[in-house]
Design an enzyme around this catalytic site. Structure first.
Site, PDB file in Angstrom:
ATOM      1  N   LYS A  13       0.895  -1.179   0.266  1.00 11.42           N
ATOM      2  CA  LYS A  13      -0.015   0.089  -0.105  1.00 11.42           C
ATOM      3  C   LYS A  13       0.638   0.930  -0.093  1.00 11.42           C
ATOM      4  O   LYS A  13       0.425   1.874  -0.609  1.00 11.42           O
ATOM      5  CB  LYS A  13      -1.214   0.142   0.993  1.00 11.42           C
ATOM      6  CG  LYS A  13      -1.731  -1.338   1.449  1.00 11.42           C
ATOM      7  CD  LYS A  13      -2.860  -0.567   2.540  1.00 11.42           C
ATOM      8  CE  LYS A  13      -2.301  -0.761   3.872  1.00 11.42           C
ATOM      9  NZ  LYS A  13      -1.750  -2.640   4.151  1.00 11.42           N
ATOM     10  N   ARG A  88      -9.775   1.150   8.952  1.00 13.91           N
ATOM     11  CA  ARG A  88      -9.827  -0.028   8.780  1.00 13.91           C
ATOM     12  C   ARG A  88     -10.799  -0.937   9.090  1.00 13.91           C
ATOM     13  O   ARG A  88     -10.514  -1.784   9.250  1.00 13.91           O
ATOM     14  CB  ARG A  88      -8.740  -0.894   9.521  1.00 13.91           C
ATOM     15  CG  ARG A  88      -7.587  -0.211   8.287  1.00 13.91           C
ATOM     16  CD  ARG A  88      -6.052  -0.041   9.270  1.00 13.91           C
ATOM     17  NE  ARG A  88      -4.706  -0.784   8.856  1.00 13.91           N
ATOM     18  CZ  ARG A  88      -3.598  -0.545   8.575  1.00 13.91           C
ATOM     19  NH1 ARG A  88      -3.597   0.651   8.532  1.00 13.91           N
ATOM     20  NH2 ARG A  88      -2.730  -1.060   8.051  1.00 13.91           N
ATOM     21  N   ARG A 127      11.691  -6.053   5.488  1.00 12.50           N
ATOM     22  CA  ARG A 127      11.935  -4.450   5.778  1.00 12.50           C
ATOM     23  C   ARG A 127      12.265  -4.299   7.627  1.00 12.50           C
ATOM     24  O   ARG A 127      12.342  -3.020   7.892  1.00 12.50           O
ATOM     25  CB  ARG A 127      10.872  -4.276   6.185  1.00 12.50           C
ATOM     26  CG  ARG A 127      10.271  -2.753   6.147  1.00 12.50           C
ATOM     27  CD  ARG A 127       8.475  -1.457   6.058  1.00 12.50           C
ATOM     28  NE  ARG A 127       8.021  -2.503   6.690  1.00 12.50           N
ATOM     29  CZ  ARG A 127       6.742  -1.649   6.865  1.00 12.50           C
ATOM     30  NH1 ARG A 127       5.947  -1.506   5.905  1.00 12.50           N
ATOM     31  NH2 ARG A 127       5.735  -2.691   7.568  1.00 12.50           N
ATOM     32  N   ARG A 133      11.253  -1.528  12.109  1.00 20.11           N
ATOM     33  CA  ARG A 133       9.907  -0.896  12.229  1.00 20.11           C
ATOM     34  C   ARG A 133       9.608  -1.862  13.830  1.00 20.11           C
ATOM     35  O   ARG A 133      10.249  -3.283  13.917  1.00 20.11           O
ATOM     36  CB  ARG A 133       9.197  -0.508  11.850  1.00 20.11           C
ATOM     37  CG  ARG A 133       9.096   0.056  10.828  1.00 20.11           C
ATOM     38  CD  ARG A 133       7.358   0.676  10.049  1.00 20.11           C
ATOM     39  NE  ARG A 133       6.609  -0.231  10.128  1.00 20.11           N
ATOM     40  CZ  ARG A 133       5.410   0.168   9.601  1.00 20.11           C
ATOM     41  NH1 ARG A 133       5.847   0.479   8.269  1.00 20.11           N
ATOM     42  NH2 ARG A 133       4.476  -0.788   9.644  1.00 20.11           N
ATOM     43  N   ARG A 144      -0.955  -8.497  13.539  1.00 22.95           N
ATOM     44  CA  ARG A 144      -1.120  -8.063  12.164  1.00 22.95           C
ATOM     45  C   ARG A 144      -1.903  -8.047  11.196  1.00 22.95           C
ATOM     46  O   ARG A 144      -3.093  -7.750  10.641  1.00 22.95           O
ATOM     47  CB  ARG A 144      -0.506  -7.187  11.652  1.00 22.95           C
ATOM     48  CG  ARG A 144       0.148  -5.676  12.703  1.00 22.95           C
ATOM     49  CD  ARG A 144       1.717  -5.280  12.671  1.00 22.95           C
ATOM     50  NE  ARG A 144       1.628  -4.700  11.055  1.00 22.95           N
ATOM     51  CZ  ARG A 144       3.004  -4.212  10.413  1.00 22.95           C
ATOM     52  NH1 ARG A 144       3.954  -5.113  10.883  1.00 22.95           N
ATOM     53  NH2 ARG A 144       2.677  -4.045   9.375  1.00 22.95           N
TER      54      ARG A 144
END
Ligand code: B4P
Length: 191
Positions: A13, A88, A127, A133, A144
């Site tokens: 996204k 969401r 990532r 992160r 998630r």
């Protein structure tokens, strides 16, 4: 153009939103990015959001809705926007409907990126190595994905019933996916 981009964590996204928004001359507004900027600056919003984000949970609707309401009221979003990561939840859909109705416009399309579940876990772990992160550990990534399946995936049907969904295969190279998105959005009439 008033567009949404949806898909599970790691679908691409954020990766695709910027190019799509540039193409249509509208701002890409990512709730995740706004939360992360607030976390980085240590604002009260950031302190609150961090607790949820680090656990892979959604930030409460009231907090998120207010933030989006304020952001799309800014002048650069007057002609349109691409929302990345919002709505969401069903409550956020209702809220967004009211925000857009109040401007006298309507939503033009909901772009849905479809991806393979295990592939997105791999992308996010990669990532994690690069960006570090806090919500990209394997346990949090799996949480998630669960939250996405429970709370967000059903929204695709809601928008599908309104005839707004444009589904695009999110697997393959970034450029390849981008071209598919442009081809799919070419057929969407601008309001
Ligand atoms: P987000 O920032 O939206 O996080 P995300 O779902 O992981 O998507 P992101 O855009 O970052 O990743 P992308 O798929 O582009 O949200 C983070 C958190 O904020 C949420 O968990 C929640 O706590 C909170 N939050 C945000 N919005 C909220 C809301 N509305 N309500 C409540 N809480 C909210 O890309 C992932 C990786 O894949 C990247 O490393 C990228 O380089 C890679 N990638 C992309 N495309 C690829 C491709 N084609 N091939 C290979 N790799 C690819």
């Amino acid at each position: 153009m008033r567009l949404l981009i949806m898909g599970p964590p790691g679908a691409g996204k954020g990766t695709q939103a910027k190019a799509v928004a540039d193409h249509f001359g509208v701002p890409a507004i990512s709730t995740g990015d706004i939360f992360r900027a607030n976390v980085g600056q240590g604002t009260p919003l950031g302190v609150e959001a961090k607790r949820y984000m680090d656990a892979g949970e959604y930030v409460p609707d009231e907090v998120t809705n207010k933030m989006v309401r304020d952001r799309i009221a800014e002048p650069d979003a007057e002609k349109g926007f691409l929302l990345d990561g919002y709505p969401r939840t069903l409550a956020q859909v209702t809220e967004l409907d009211a925000m857009i109705d109040a401007t006298g416009h309507r939503l033009d399309a909901v772009l849905c990126l479809t991806v393979d579940r295990e592939a997105v876990v791999g992308r996010l772990l990669k990532r994690a190595q690069i960006e570090g992160r806090a919500d990209d550990t394997e346990d949090v990534i799996r949480r998630r994905l669960e939250v996405y399946a429970e709370e967000t995936e059903p929204l695709i049907e809601v928008y599908g019933e309104r005839g707004l969904v444009v589904s695009v295969d999110g697997m393959g190279e970034v450029e390849e996916v981008q071209q598919r998105i442009f081809d799919a959005l070419d057929d969407v009439p601008e309001s």
